[in-house]
Design an enzyme around this catalytic site. Structure first.
Site, PDB file in Angstrom:
ATOM      1  N   ILE A   1       3.092  -4.685 -16.743  1.00 28.16           N
ATOM      2  CA  ILE A   1       1.585  -4.608 -15.767  1.00 28.16           C
ATOM      3  C   ILE A   1       2.149  -4.299 -14.391  1.00 28.16           C
ATOM      4  O   ILE A   1       3.035  -4.820 -13.843  1.00 28.16           O
ATOM      5  CB  ILE A   1       0.914  -5.987 -16.042  1.00 28.16           C
TER       6      ILE A   1
ATOM      7  N   CYS B   1      -1.932   0.981  -8.700  1.00 26.09           N
ATOM      8  CA  CYS B   1      -1.597   0.246  -7.673  1.00 26.09           C
ATOM      9  C   CYS B   1      -3.108  -0.241  -7.060  1.00 26.09           C
ATOM     10  O   CYS B   1      -3.835   0.453  -6.534  1.00 26.09           O
ATOM     11  CB  CYS B   1      -1.219   1.203  -6.548  1.00 26.09           C
TER      12      CYS B   1
ATOM     13  N   GLY C   1       0.713  -1.099  -0.060  1.00 28.46           N
ATOM     14  CA  GLY C   1      -0.110   0.167   0.038  1.00 28.46           C
ATOM     15  C   GLY C   1       0.795   1.163  -0.070  1.00 28.46           C
ATOM     16  O   GLY C   1       0.684   2.173   0.758  1.00 28.46           O
TER      17      GLY C   1
ATOM     18  N   THR D   1       0.680  -5.338 -10.663  1.00 29.56           N
ATOM     19  CA  THR D   1       0.111  -6.482 -10.284  1.00 29.56           C
ATOM     20  C   THR D   1      -1.246  -7.028 -10.391  1.00 29.56           C
ATOM     21  O   THR D   1      -2.164  -5.920 -10.560  1.00 29.56           O
ATOM     22  CB  THR D   1       0.366  -6.591  -8.560  1.00 29.56           C
TER      23      THR D   1
ATOM     24  N   GLY E   1       6.233  -8.074 -15.208  1.00 27.01           N
ATOM     25  CA  GLY E   1       5.348  -8.950 -14.805  1.00 27.01           C
ATOM     26  C   GLY E   1       6.009 -10.427 -15.029  1.00 27.01           C
ATOM     27  O   GLY E   1       6.053 -11.028 -16.258  1.00 27.01           O
ATOM     28  N   GLY E   2       6.589 -10.584 -13.813  1.00 29.09           N
ATOM     29  CA  GLY E   2       7.130 -12.203 -13.868  1.00 29.09           C
ATOM     30  C   GLY E   2       8.531 -12.320 -14.412  1.00 29.09           C
ATOM     31  O   GLY E   2       8.833 -13.525 -14.713  1.00 29.09           O
TER      32      GLY E   2
END
Lengths: 244, 303
Positions: free
Chosen positions: B190, B129, B70, B192, B242-243
Protein backbone atom coordinates in the site's frame (compact mmCIF):
# COMPACT_ATOMS: atom_id res chain seq x y z
CA UNK A 1 28.33 8.73 7.63
CA UNK A 2 29.06 5.97 10.08
CA UNK A 3 26.44 3.80 11.80
CA UNK A 4 27.54 2.33 15.06
CA UNK A 5 26.93 1.70 18.72
CA UNK A 6 28.14 4.48 20.99
CA UNK A 7 28.46 4.24 24.77
CA UNK A 8 27.53 7.05 27.14
CA UNK A 9 30.63 8.10 29.12
CA UNK A 10 28.95 11.00 30.92
CA UNK A 11 25.57 12.72 30.87
CA UNK A 12 25.31 15.76 33.12
CA UNK A 13 23.04 18.77 33.53
CA UNK A 14 24.89 21.99 32.70
CA UNK A 15 22.04 24.56 32.65
CA UNK A 16 18.25 24.66 33.00
CA UNK A 17 16.95 21.63 31.02
CA UNK A 18 20.30 21.46 29.19
CA UNK A 19 22.52 18.38 29.32
CA UNK A 20 25.98 17.55 28.08
CA UNK A 21 26.50 13.96 26.96
CA UNK A 22 29.82 12.40 26.02
CA UNK A 23 29.66 9.29 23.82
CA UNK A 24 32.53 7.00 23.01
CA UNK A 25 32.88 5.30 19.65
CA UNK A 26 34.06 5.71 16.08
CA UNK A 27 34.36 9.39 15.10
CA UNK A 28 36.13 8.87 11.77
CA UNK A 29 33.09 10.07 9.80
CA UNK A 30 33.12 13.53 11.40
CA UNK A 31 34.88 15.84 8.95
CA UNK A 32 33.90 19.36 9.98
CA UNK A 33 32.35 21.31 12.88
CA UNK A 34 28.60 21.86 12.60
CA UNK A 35 27.77 18.31 11.53
CA UNK A 36 25.30 16.27 13.57
CA UNK A 37 24.53 12.79 14.82
CA UNK A 38 21.17 10.99 14.65
CA UNK A 39 20.33 8.92 17.69
CA UNK A 40 17.94 5.96 17.85
CA UNK A 41 16.04 5.93 21.14
CA UNK A 42 14.05 3.09 22.70
CA UNK A 43 10.33 3.23 21.83
CA UNK A 44 10.82 6.11 19.36
CA UNK A 45 10.43 5.49 15.65
CA UNK A 46 12.50 8.35 14.23
CA UNK A 47 16.03 9.14 15.30
CA UNK A 48 16.85 12.37 17.18
CA UNK A 49 19.23 14.67 15.30
CA UNK A 50 21.63 16.50 17.68
CA UNK A 51 24.48 18.76 16.64
CA UNK A 52 28.05 17.77 17.47
CA UNK A 53 29.53 20.13 20.04
CA UNK A 54 33.02 18.67 20.13
CA UNK A 55 34.80 15.48 19.17
CA UNK A 56 38.09 13.67 19.63
CA UNK A 57 39.51 10.48 18.13
CA UNK A 58 37.08 8.35 20.09
CA UNK A 59 34.55 10.63 21.80
CA UNK A 60 31.67 12.84 20.73
CA UNK A 61 30.26 15.58 22.95
CA UNK A 62 26.70 16.71 22.40
CA UNK A 63 24.72 19.31 24.32
CA UNK A 64 20.95 18.99 24.17
CA UNK A 65 17.91 20.62 25.69
CA UNK A 66 14.97 18.62 27.01
CA UNK A 67 12.15 19.72 24.72
CA UNK A 68 10.05 16.57 24.38
CA UNK A 69 9.73 12.89 25.16
CA UNK A 70 12.89 11.84 23.30
CA UNK A 71 15.27 14.30 24.91
CA UNK A 72 13.61 13.67 28.30
CA UNK A 73 14.46 9.99 27.80
CA UNK A 74 18.06 10.90 26.97
CA UNK A 75 18.39 12.99 30.13
CA UNK A 76 17.71 9.95 32.31
CA UNK A 77 20.18 7.63 30.56
CA UNK A 78 22.93 6.34 32.84
CA UNK A 79 26.62 6.10 31.99
CA UNK A 80 27.28 2.87 30.09
CA UNK A 81 24.05 3.01 28.05
CA UNK A 82 24.63 2.00 24.43
CA UNK A 83 23.05 4.06 21.67
CA UNK A 84 22.68 3.28 17.96
CA UNK A 85 23.84 6.44 16.19
CA UNK A 86 24.43 7.68 12.66
CA UNK A 87 27.50 9.90 12.95
CA UNK A 88 29.04 12.59 10.78
CA UNK A 89 25.83 13.69 9.07
CA UNK A 90 25.36 16.83 7.03
CA UNK A 91 27.59 19.60 5.83
CA UNK A 92 29.03 21.76 8.58
CA UNK A 93 30.89 25.06 8.87
CA UNK A 94 33.66 25.84 6.42
CA UNK A 95 36.49 27.39 8.44
CA UNK A 96 38.23 28.46 5.22
CA UNK A 97 35.51 31.01 4.53
CA UNK A 98 36.83 33.36 7.22
CA UNK A 99 40.19 35.08 6.97
CA UNK A 100 42.20 36.13 10.03
CA UNK A 101 39.26 36.60 12.37
CA UNK A 102 35.75 35.26 12.79
CA UNK A 103 32.62 36.22 14.67
CA UNK A 104 30.62 33.34 16.16
CA UNK A 105 27.07 33.86 17.40
CA UNK A 106 25.21 31.19 19.34
CA UNK A 107 21.69 31.42 20.68
CA UNK A 108 20.51 29.01 23.38
CA UNK A 109 21.07 25.41 22.28
CA UNK A 110 22.41 26.81 19.01
CA UNK A 111 25.59 27.37 21.02
CA UNK A 112 27.05 23.82 21.05
CA UNK A 113 28.22 23.58 17.41
CA UNK A 114 29.97 26.95 17.93
CA UNK A 115 32.31 25.23 20.36
CA UNK A 116 33.79 22.73 17.88
CA UNK A 117 33.94 25.54 15.34
CA UNK A 118 35.77 27.91 17.72
CA UNK A 119 38.28 25.16 18.44
CA UNK A 120 38.92 24.57 14.73
CA UNK A 121 39.26 28.27 13.94
CA UNK A 122 41.64 28.87 16.85
CA UNK A 123 43.70 25.90 15.71
CA UNK A 124 44.04 27.68 12.37
CA UNK A 125 45.45 30.68 14.28
CA UNK A 126 42.41 32.91 13.80
CA UNK A 127 41.07 35.48 16.20
CA UNK A 128 37.69 34.28 17.46
CA UNK A 129 34.97 36.39 19.08
CA UNK A 130 31.99 34.48 20.49
CA UNK A 131 28.68 36.18 21.22
CA UNK A 132 26.23 34.06 23.18
CA UNK A 133 22.57 34.81 23.77
CA UNK A 134 20.38 33.14 26.39
CA UNK A 135 17.02 33.91 27.96
CA UNK A 136 18.24 34.05 31.53
CA UNK A 137 21.18 33.37 33.86
CA UNK A 138 20.01 29.79 34.50
CA UNK A 139 20.23 29.03 30.79
CA UNK A 140 23.84 30.13 30.33
CA UNK A 141 26.40 27.43 29.58
CA UNK A 142 29.86 27.00 28.05
CA UNK A 143 30.98 30.63 28.57
CA UNK A 144 34.08 29.52 30.51
CA UNK A 145 34.79 26.72 28.07
CA UNK A 146 34.96 29.16 25.17
CA UNK A 147 37.19 31.45 27.23
CA UNK A 148 39.47 28.53 28.11
CA UNK A 149 39.96 27.91 24.39
CA UNK A 150 41.25 31.45 24.01
CA UNK A 151 38.19 33.08 22.43
CA UNK A 152 36.85 36.49 23.39
CA UNK A 153 33.36 35.87 24.82
CA UNK A 154 30.44 38.26 25.38
CA UNK A 155 27.12 37.04 26.80
CA UNK A 156 23.69 38.64 26.58
CA UNK A 157 20.55 37.51 28.37
CA UNK A 158 17.07 38.60 27.40
CA UNK A 159 16.14 39.39 31.01
CA UNK A 160 19.46 40.98 31.89
CA UNK A 161 20.19 38.50 34.71
CA UNK A 162 23.62 37.74 33.25
CA UNK A 163 25.92 39.80 31.01
CA UNK A 164 24.38 42.46 28.85
CA UNK A 165 20.59 42.77 28.79
CA UNK A 166 19.22 42.03 25.33
CA UNK A 167 19.94 39.79 22.35
CA UNK A 168 23.16 38.87 20.57
CA UNK A 169 22.35 41.57 18.03
CA UNK A 170 22.66 44.10 20.90
CA UNK A 171 26.28 43.12 21.55
CA UNK A 172 27.60 43.13 17.98
CA UNK A 173 31.13 44.50 17.58
CA UNK A 174 31.71 47.86 15.92
CA UNK A 175 33.55 46.28 13.04
CA UNK A 176 30.83 44.40 11.19
CA UNK A 177 33.02 43.53 8.23
CA UNK A 178 34.06 40.19 9.67
CA UNK A 179 32.94 36.75 8.50
CA UNK A 180 30.32 35.34 10.85
CA UNK A 181 29.07 31.87 11.75
CA UNK A 182 25.81 31.38 13.63
CA UNK A 183 23.33 28.87 14.98
CA UNK A 184 20.22 29.51 17.04
CA UNK A 185 16.49 30.13 16.85
CA UNK A 186 15.18 31.42 13.51
CA UNK A 187 14.20 34.93 14.73
CA UNK A 188 17.77 35.39 16.01
CA UNK A 189 19.28 34.12 12.76
CA UNK A 190 17.13 36.46 10.72
CA UNK A 191 18.06 39.42 12.94
CA UNK A 192 21.76 38.57 12.50
CA UNK A 193 21.31 38.20 8.75
CA UNK A 194 19.67 41.62 8.69
CA UNK A 195 22.39 43.21 10.79
CA UNK A 196 25.47 41.55 9.30
CA UNK A 197 24.41 40.72 5.76
CA UNK A 198 25.35 37.75 3.64
CA UNK A 199 29.02 37.36 4.58
CA UNK A 200 28.46 34.43 6.87
CA UNK A 201 27.34 30.85 7.36
CA UNK A 202 24.09 29.98 9.09
CA UNK A 203 23.13 26.63 10.64
CA UNK A 204 19.44 25.83 10.23
CA UNK A 205 17.05 23.39 11.81
CA UNK A 206 14.11 21.51 10.30
CA UNK A 207 12.01 18.48 11.23
CA UNK A 208 13.83 15.57 9.66
CA UNK A 209 12.79 12.09 8.67
CA UNK A 210 16.04 10.26 7.98
CA UNK A 211 18.79 12.85 8.52
CA UNK A 212 20.90 11.57 5.63
CA UNK A 213 19.22 12.87 2.52
CA UNK A 214 16.84 10.08 1.56
CA UNK A 215 13.33 11.26 2.44
CA UNK A 216 13.30 14.90 1.29
CA UNK A 217 11.42 15.74 4.50
CA UNK A 218 13.61 18.72 5.40
CA UNK A 219 14.01 20.34 1.98
CA UNK A 220 14.32 24.08 1.62
CA UNK A 221 14.20 26.41 -1.38
CA UNK A 222 17.25 28.63 -1.88
CA UNK A 223 18.58 31.01 -4.54
CA UNK A 224 20.48 28.07 -5.98
CA UNK A 225 17.75 25.43 -5.98
CA UNK A 226 16.31 22.99 -3.49
CA UNK A 227 18.59 21.96 -0.63
CA UNK A 228 18.18 19.34 2.06
CA UNK A 229 18.84 20.75 5.53
CA UNK A 230 20.20 17.33 6.56
CA UNK A 231 22.54 16.80 3.61
CA UNK A 232 23.65 20.02 1.90
CA UNK A 233 23.04 21.67 5.30
CA UNK A 234 22.46 22.19 8.16
CA UNK A 235 25.05 24.92 7.53
CA UNK A 236 24.38 27.16 4.53
CA UNK A 237 26.13 30.19 3.09
CA UNK A 238 23.98 33.17 4.08
CA UNK A 239 24.00 34.49 0.51
CA UNK A 240 21.92 31.59 -0.86
CA UNK A 241 19.05 32.03 1.61
CA UNK A 242 15.78 33.53 0.45
CA UNK A 243 15.54 35.82 3.46
CA UNK A 244 15.27 39.29 1.91
CA UNK B 1 16.83 -19.74 -3.11
CA UNK B 2 15.82 -16.05 -2.79
CA UNK B 3 14.86 -15.37 -6.40
CA UNK B 4 11.41 -14.26 -7.44
CA UNK B 5 9.95 -13.37 -10.82
CA UNK B 6 7.93 -10.18 -11.16
CA UNK B 7 6.01 -9.75 -14.43
CA UNK B 8 8.52 -11.93 -16.26
CA UNK B 9 11.62 -10.26 -14.86
CA UNK B 10 13.73 -12.20 -12.41
CA UNK B 11 14.93 -10.53 -9.19
CA UNK B 12 17.82 -12.02 -7.20
CA UNK B 13 15.72 -11.43 -4.10
CA UNK B 14 12.33 -9.85 -3.41
CA UNK B 15 13.70 -6.75 -1.61
CA UNK B 16 12.96 -3.43 -3.32
CA UNK B 17 13.49 -0.07 -1.59
CA UNK B 18 10.21 1.81 -1.95
CA UNK B 19 9.86 5.01 -3.89
CA UNK B 20 10.58 8.15 -1.89
CA UNK B 21 12.76 6.47 0.69
CA UNK B 22 15.85 5.76 -1.40
CA UNK B 23 16.22 8.79 -3.68
CA UNK B 24 17.63 7.70 -7.03
CA UNK B 25 19.75 5.09 -5.32
CA UNK B 26 23.26 6.40 -5.85
CA UNK B 27 23.50 8.08 -2.45
CA UNK B 28 22.91 4.73 -0.74
CA UNK B 29 25.59 3.22 -2.95
CA UNK B 30 28.10 5.27 -0.93
CA UNK B 31 27.01 3.21 2.10
CA UNK B 32 26.93 -0.27 0.59
CA UNK B 33 26.90 -2.02 -2.77
CA UNK B 34 23.25 -1.61 -3.76
CA UNK B 35 23.65 -4.36 -6.38
CA UNK B 36 22.62 -6.79 -3.64
CA UNK B 37 19.05 -5.42 -3.97
CA UNK B 38 16.39 -7.18 -6.01
CA UNK B 39 15.48 -3.84 -7.57
CA UNK B 40 14.75 -0.33 -6.44
CA UNK B 41 11.82 1.95 -7.07
CA UNK B 42 13.10 5.47 -7.62
CA UNK B 43 11.69 8.72 -6.24
CA UNK B 44 8.22 9.49 -7.63
CA UNK B 45 8.69 11.49 -10.80
CA UNK B 46 6.32 13.98 -12.40
CA UNK B 47 6.42 15.78 -15.76
CA UNK B 48 7.55 19.08 -14.23
CA UNK B 49 10.05 19.67 -11.39
CA UNK B 50 8.36 19.99 -7.99
CA UNK B 51 9.53 21.31 -4.63
CA UNK B 52 6.57 19.72 -2.90
CA UNK B 53 4.77 20.99 0.17
CA UNK B 54 5.97 23.56 2.70
CA UNK B 55 7.88 22.35 5.77
CA UNK B 56 7.52 20.98 8.37
CA UNK B 57 6.55 17.92 6.40
CA UNK B 58 7.58 15.16 8.80
CA UNK B 59 5.96 14.11 12.09
CA UNK B 60 6.60 11.16 14.34
CA UNK B 61 3.92 8.71 15.45
CA UNK B 62 3.93 5.63 17.67
CA UNK B 63 5.87 3.01 15.65
CA UNK B 64 5.79 5.13 12.54
CA UNK B 65 5.93 8.49 10.87
CA UNK B 66 3.91 10.89 8.77
CA UNK B 67 5.24 12.65 5.72
CA UNK B 68 3.74 15.33 3.54
CA UNK B 69 6.68 15.75 1.17
CA UNK B 70 4.37 16.05 -1.83
CA UNK B 71 6.41 14.50 -4.64
CA UNK B 72 9.51 16.67 -4.60
CA UNK B 73 11.43 15.67 -7.71
CA UNK B 74 13.47 17.26 -10.51
CA UNK B 75 10.97 16.36 -13.26
CA UNK B 76 11.03 13.59 -15.86
CA UNK B 77 13.52 15.27 -18.24
CA UNK B 78 16.16 15.72 -15.57
CA UNK B 79 15.49 12.26 -14.14
CA UNK B 80 16.12 10.71 -17.56
CA UNK B 81 19.03 13.02 -18.34
CA UNK B 82 20.83 13.07 -14.99
CA UNK B 83 19.46 10.86 -12.22
CA UNK B 84 18.89 7.66 -14.16
CA UNK B 85 22.41 7.62 -15.71
CA UNK B 86 23.89 8.10 -12.21
CA UNK B 87 21.73 5.24 -10.92
CA UNK B 88 22.70 2.97 -13.83
CA UNK B 89 26.38 3.69 -13.12
CA UNK B 90 26.10 2.04 -9.73
CA UNK B 91 23.10 -0.30 -10.04
CA UNK B 92 23.06 -2.96 -12.75
CA UNK B 93 19.89 -4.79 -11.77
CA UNK B 94 16.35 -4.12 -13.03
CA UNK B 95 15.04 -0.66 -12.09
CA UNK B 96 11.46 0.19 -11.18
CA UNK B 97 10.54 3.65 -12.49
CA UNK B 98 7.97 5.38 -10.28
CA UNK B 99 5.76 7.83 -12.18
CA UNK B 100 3.16 10.24 -10.81
CA UNK B 101 0.91 12.73 -12.50
CA UNK B 102 -1.90 15.24 -12.28
CA UNK B 103 -3.77 14.30 -15.46
CA UNK B 104 -4.17 11.27 -17.71
CA UNK B 105 -2.09 13.07 -20.33
CA UNK B 106 0.73 13.67 -17.88
CA UNK B 107 0.82 10.03 -16.76
CA UNK B 108 0.87 8.89 -20.38
CA UNK B 109 3.50 11.39 -21.47
CA UNK B 110 5.90 10.53 -18.62
CA UNK B 111 5.44 6.80 -19.13
CA UNK B 112 6.08 7.20 -22.83
CA UNK B 113 9.31 9.07 -22.07
CA UNK B 114 10.55 6.45 -19.64
CA UNK B 115 9.46 3.57 -21.92
CA UNK B 116 12.68 3.55 -23.95
CA UNK B 117 15.02 3.85 -20.98
CA UNK B 118 17.56 1.11 -20.62
CA UNK B 119 17.54 -0.65 -17.27
CA UNK B 120 13.93 0.25 -16.49
CA UNK B 121 12.21 -3.10 -16.11
CA UNK B 122 8.84 -1.96 -14.78
CA UNK B 123 6.89 1.28 -14.51
CA UNK B 124 5.24 1.69 -11.15
CA UNK B 125 2.39 4.12 -11.68
CA UNK B 126 1.60 6.01 -8.51
CA UNK B 127 -2.12 6.71 -8.31
CA UNK B 128 -2.04 6.96 -4.55
CA UNK B 129 0.05 9.89 -3.28
CA UNK B 130 -1.98 11.34 -0.40
CA UNK B 131 0.01 14.60 -0.34
CA UNK B 132 -0.94 16.31 -3.57
CA UNK B 133 -4.24 17.88 -4.57
CA UNK B 134 -6.03 17.24 -7.85
CA UNK B 135 -3.91 14.25 -8.63
CA UNK B 136 -2.11 11.42 -6.99
CA UNK B 137 -4.54 9.70 -4.69
CA UNK B 138 -7.57 11.09 -6.52
CA UNK B 139 -6.75 8.72 -9.41
CA UNK B 140 -6.57 5.78 -7.09
CA UNK B 141 -9.79 6.57 -5.25
CA UNK B 142 -12.26 4.81 -7.54
CA UNK B 143 -12.09 1.81 -9.87
CA UNK B 144 -13.16 4.02 -12.80
CA UNK B 145 -10.34 6.53 -12.37
CA UNK B 146 -7.74 3.84 -11.70
CA UNK B 147 -8.89 2.06 -14.85
CA UNK B 148 -8.59 5.27 -16.87
CA UNK B 149 -4.96 5.83 -15.80
CA UNK B 150 -4.11 2.19 -16.48
CA UNK B 151 -5.62 2.42 -19.94
CA UNK B 152 -3.76 5.65 -20.71
CA UNK B 153 -0.35 4.30 -19.73
CA UNK B 154 -0.99 0.88 -21.26
CA UNK B 155 -1.39 2.58 -24.61
CA UNK B 156 2.11 4.10 -24.54
CA UNK B 157 4.39 1.40 -23.16
CA UNK B 158 5.19 -2.26 -23.62
CA UNK B 159 7.06 -2.35 -20.34
CA UNK B 160 5.26 -4.05 -17.44
CA UNK B 161 2.98 -1.60 -15.64
CA UNK B 162 2.53 -1.91 -11.91
CA UNK B 163 -0.23 0.29 -10.50
CA UNK B 164 0.55 1.56 -7.00
CA UNK B 165 -2.65 1.57 -4.98
CA UNK B 166 -3.94 3.66 -2.11
CA UNK B 167 -5.14 2.16 1.16
CA UNK B 168 -7.39 5.20 1.69
CA UNK B 169 -10.32 3.52 -0.04
CA UNK B 170 -13.30 1.39 0.94
CA UNK B 171 -12.53 -1.58 -1.30
CA UNK B 172 -8.98 -1.88 -2.57
CA UNK B 173 -9.71 -5.21 -4.28
CA UNK B 174 -12.20 -3.61 -6.68
CA UNK B 175 -9.58 -1.02 -7.67
CA UNK B 176 -6.96 -3.72 -8.25
CA UNK B 177 -9.46 -5.60 -10.42
CA UNK B 178 -10.18 -2.48 -12.47
CA UNK B 179 -6.43 -2.04 -13.10
CA UNK B 180 -6.08 -5.70 -14.07
CA UNK B 181 -8.99 -5.42 -16.51
CA UNK B 182 -7.28 -2.52 -18.33
CA UNK B 183 -4.05 -4.40 -18.79
CA UNK B 184 -1.97 -3.71 -15.69
CA UNK B 185 0.78 -6.31 -15.30
CA UNK B 186 0.85 -6.00 -11.54
CA UNK B 187 -0.21 -3.91 -8.57
CA UNK B 188 1.82 -2.59 -5.66
CA UNK B 189 0.32 -1.75 -2.29
CA UNK B 190 0.00 0.00 0.00
CA UNK B 191 0.92 3.65 -0.30
CA UNK B 192 0.73 5.60 2.97
CA UNK B 193 -2.39 5.96 5.10
CA UNK B 194 -3.69 9.51 5.46
CA UNK B 195 -3.19 10.78 8.99
CA UNK B 196 -2.26 13.80 11.08
CA UNK B 197 -0.75 15.00 14.37
CA UNK B 198 -1.45 18.11 16.40
CA UNK B 199 1.15 19.74 18.65
CA UNK B 200 -0.09 20.31 22.19
CA UNK B 201 2.39 23.17 22.52
CA UNK B 202 1.12 25.18 19.54
CA UNK B 203 -2.32 23.53 19.42
CA UNK B 204 -1.92 23.41 15.64
CA UNK B 205 -1.18 20.57 13.20
CA UNK B 206 2.53 19.68 13.26
CA UNK B 207 2.84 19.53 9.50
CA UNK B 208 2.40 22.61 7.35
CA UNK B 209 0.17 20.64 4.98
CA UNK B 210 -1.83 19.54 8.06
CA UNK B 211 -2.22 15.93 6.90
CA UNK B 212 0.29 13.42 5.67
CA UNK B 213 0.89 9.78 4.87
CA UNK B 214 1.46 7.32 7.68
CA UNK B 215 4.14 4.69 7.22
CA UNK B 216 6.38 2.53 9.36
CA UNK B 217 5.89 -0.70 11.24
CA UNK B 218 2.50 0.48 12.60
CA UNK B 219 0.90 0.08 9.15
CA UNK B 220 2.17 -3.46 8.53
CA UNK B 221 -1.01 -5.31 9.60
CA UNK B 222 -3.17 -3.05 7.42
CA UNK B 223 -0.86 -3.54 4.45
CA UNK B 224 -0.78 -7.29 4.98
CA UNK B 225 -4.58 -7.47 5.14
CA UNK B 226 -4.90 -5.51 1.88
CA UNK B 227 -2.30 -7.66 0.09
CA UNK B 228 -4.32 -10.67 1.24
CA UNK B 229 -7.58 -9.19 -0.11
CA UNK B 230 -6.07 -8.19 -3.44
CA UNK B 231 -4.44 -11.61 -3.85
CA UNK B 232 -7.89 -13.17 -3.55
CA UNK B 233 -9.26 -10.78 -6.20
CA UNK B 234 -6.71 -10.67 -9.03
CA UNK B 235 -4.42 -12.96 -11.00
CA UNK B 236 -1.60 -10.46 -11.59
CA UNK B 237 1.41 -10.29 -9.24
CA UNK B 238 1.40 -8.07 -6.18
CA UNK B 239 4.29 -6.05 -4.80
CA UNK B 240 3.56 -5.88 -1.08
CA UNK B 241 4.69 -2.97 1.06
CA UNK B 242 3.79 -1.06 4.19
CA UNK B 243 5.78 -1.27 7.40
CA UNK B 244 8.09 -4.07 6.31
CA UNK B 245 11.03 -3.91 8.72
CA UNK B 246 12.49 -7.40 9.12
CA UNK B 247 13.16 -10.52 7.05
CA UNK B 248 10.26 -12.14 8.94
CA UNK B 249 7.97 -9.35 7.68
CA UNK B 250 9.13 -10.10 4.12
CA UNK B 251 8.14 -13.76 4.45
CA UNK B 252 4.82 -12.83 6.06
CA UNK B 253 4.05 -10.39 3.23
CA UNK B 254 4.83 -13.10 0.67
CA UNK B 255 2.63 -15.61 2.48
CA UNK B 256 -0.20 -13.06 2.17
CA UNK B 257 0.34 -12.98 -1.58
CA UNK B 258 3.24 -10.67 -2.44
CA UNK B 259 5.60 -11.71 -5.26
CA UNK B 260 8.10 -9.05 -4.21
CA UNK B 261 8.29 -6.68 -1.27
CA UNK B 262 9.05 -2.97 -1.08
CA UNK B 263 10.69 -1.50 1.99
CA UNK B 264 9.93 2.14 2.78
CA UNK B 265 10.14 3.91 6.12
CA UNK B 266 12.57 1.32 7.50
CA UNK B 267 15.26 2.76 5.17
CA UNK B 268 14.87 6.14 6.82
CA UNK B 269 15.52 4.82 10.31
CA UNK B 270 18.28 2.44 9.28
CA UNK B 271 19.96 3.12 5.94
CA UNK B 272 21.18 -0.48 5.99
CA UNK B 273 17.67 -1.94 6.55
CA UNK B 274 17.35 -3.58 3.11
CA UNK B 275 20.85 -5.02 3.28
CA UNK B 276 20.12 -6.50 6.69
CA UNK B 277 16.84 -8.07 5.50
CA UNK B 278 18.59 -9.67 2.53
CA UNK B 279 21.31 -11.03 4.82
CA UNK B 280 18.78 -12.28 7.36
CA UNK B 281 16.44 -14.00 4.89
CA UNK B 282 18.36 -17.30 4.56
CA UNK B 283 18.41 -17.92 8.31
CA UNK B 284 14.75 -16.95 8.69
CA UNK B 285 13.88 -19.35 5.85
CA UNK B 286 15.86 -22.08 7.55
CA UNK B 287 14.06 -21.47 10.85
CA UNK B 288 10.67 -21.85 9.17
CA UNK B 289 11.60 -24.68 6.83
CA UNK B 290 11.40 -22.69 3.59
CA UNK B 291 13.71 -23.93 0.83
CA UNK B 292 12.62 -21.67 -1.97
CA UNK B 293 11.30 -18.22 -1.05
CA UNK B 294 9.01 -17.92 -4.07
CA UNK B 295 7.14 -21.04 -2.87
CA UNK B 296 5.78 -18.82 -0.08
CA UNK B 297 3.86 -16.51 -2.41
CA UNK B 298 0.22 -16.66 -1.37
CA UNK B 299 1.02 -19.65 0.80
CA UNK B 300 -1.32 -18.57 3.58
CA UNK B 301 -4.31 -18.81 1.26
CA UNK B 302 -3.94 -22.48 0.41
CA UNK B 303 -5.14 -25.47 2.33
Amino acid sequence: MHKGIYTIKSNIKIAADVYEMVLSGDTSAITMPGQFINILLPEKYLRRPISICDWSEDTITIVYKVVGGGTAQMATMPVGTELDCLVGLGTGFDTKKSETSALLLGGGVGTPPMYGLAKALLREGKEVTVLLGFNSKDDVFYQEKFEALGAKVVVATADGSFGTRGFVTDILPENKDVFYYTCGPIPMLKAIYKALGTKGQISLEERMGCGFGACMGCSMQTKVGNKRVCKEGPVFDADILLWE
Amino acid sequence: MLTTTLCGVELKNPIIPASGTFGYGYEFHELYDINILGSLSFKGTTAEPRFGNPTPRIAETPSGMLNSVGLQNPGIEKVIGEELPKLRDCFHGPIMANISGFSLEEYASSCEKIDGEEGVAWIEVNISCPNVHDGGMAFGATPEKAAAVTKAVRAVTKKPIIMKLSPNVTDIASIAKACEAEGADGVSLINTLLGMRISLKTKKPIMANRMGGLSGSCVFPVALRMVWQVYEAVNIPIVGMGGVTTAEDVVEMMLAGATAVEVGAANLVDPFACKKMIEDLPSVMKTYGIDKLSDCIGGAHHG
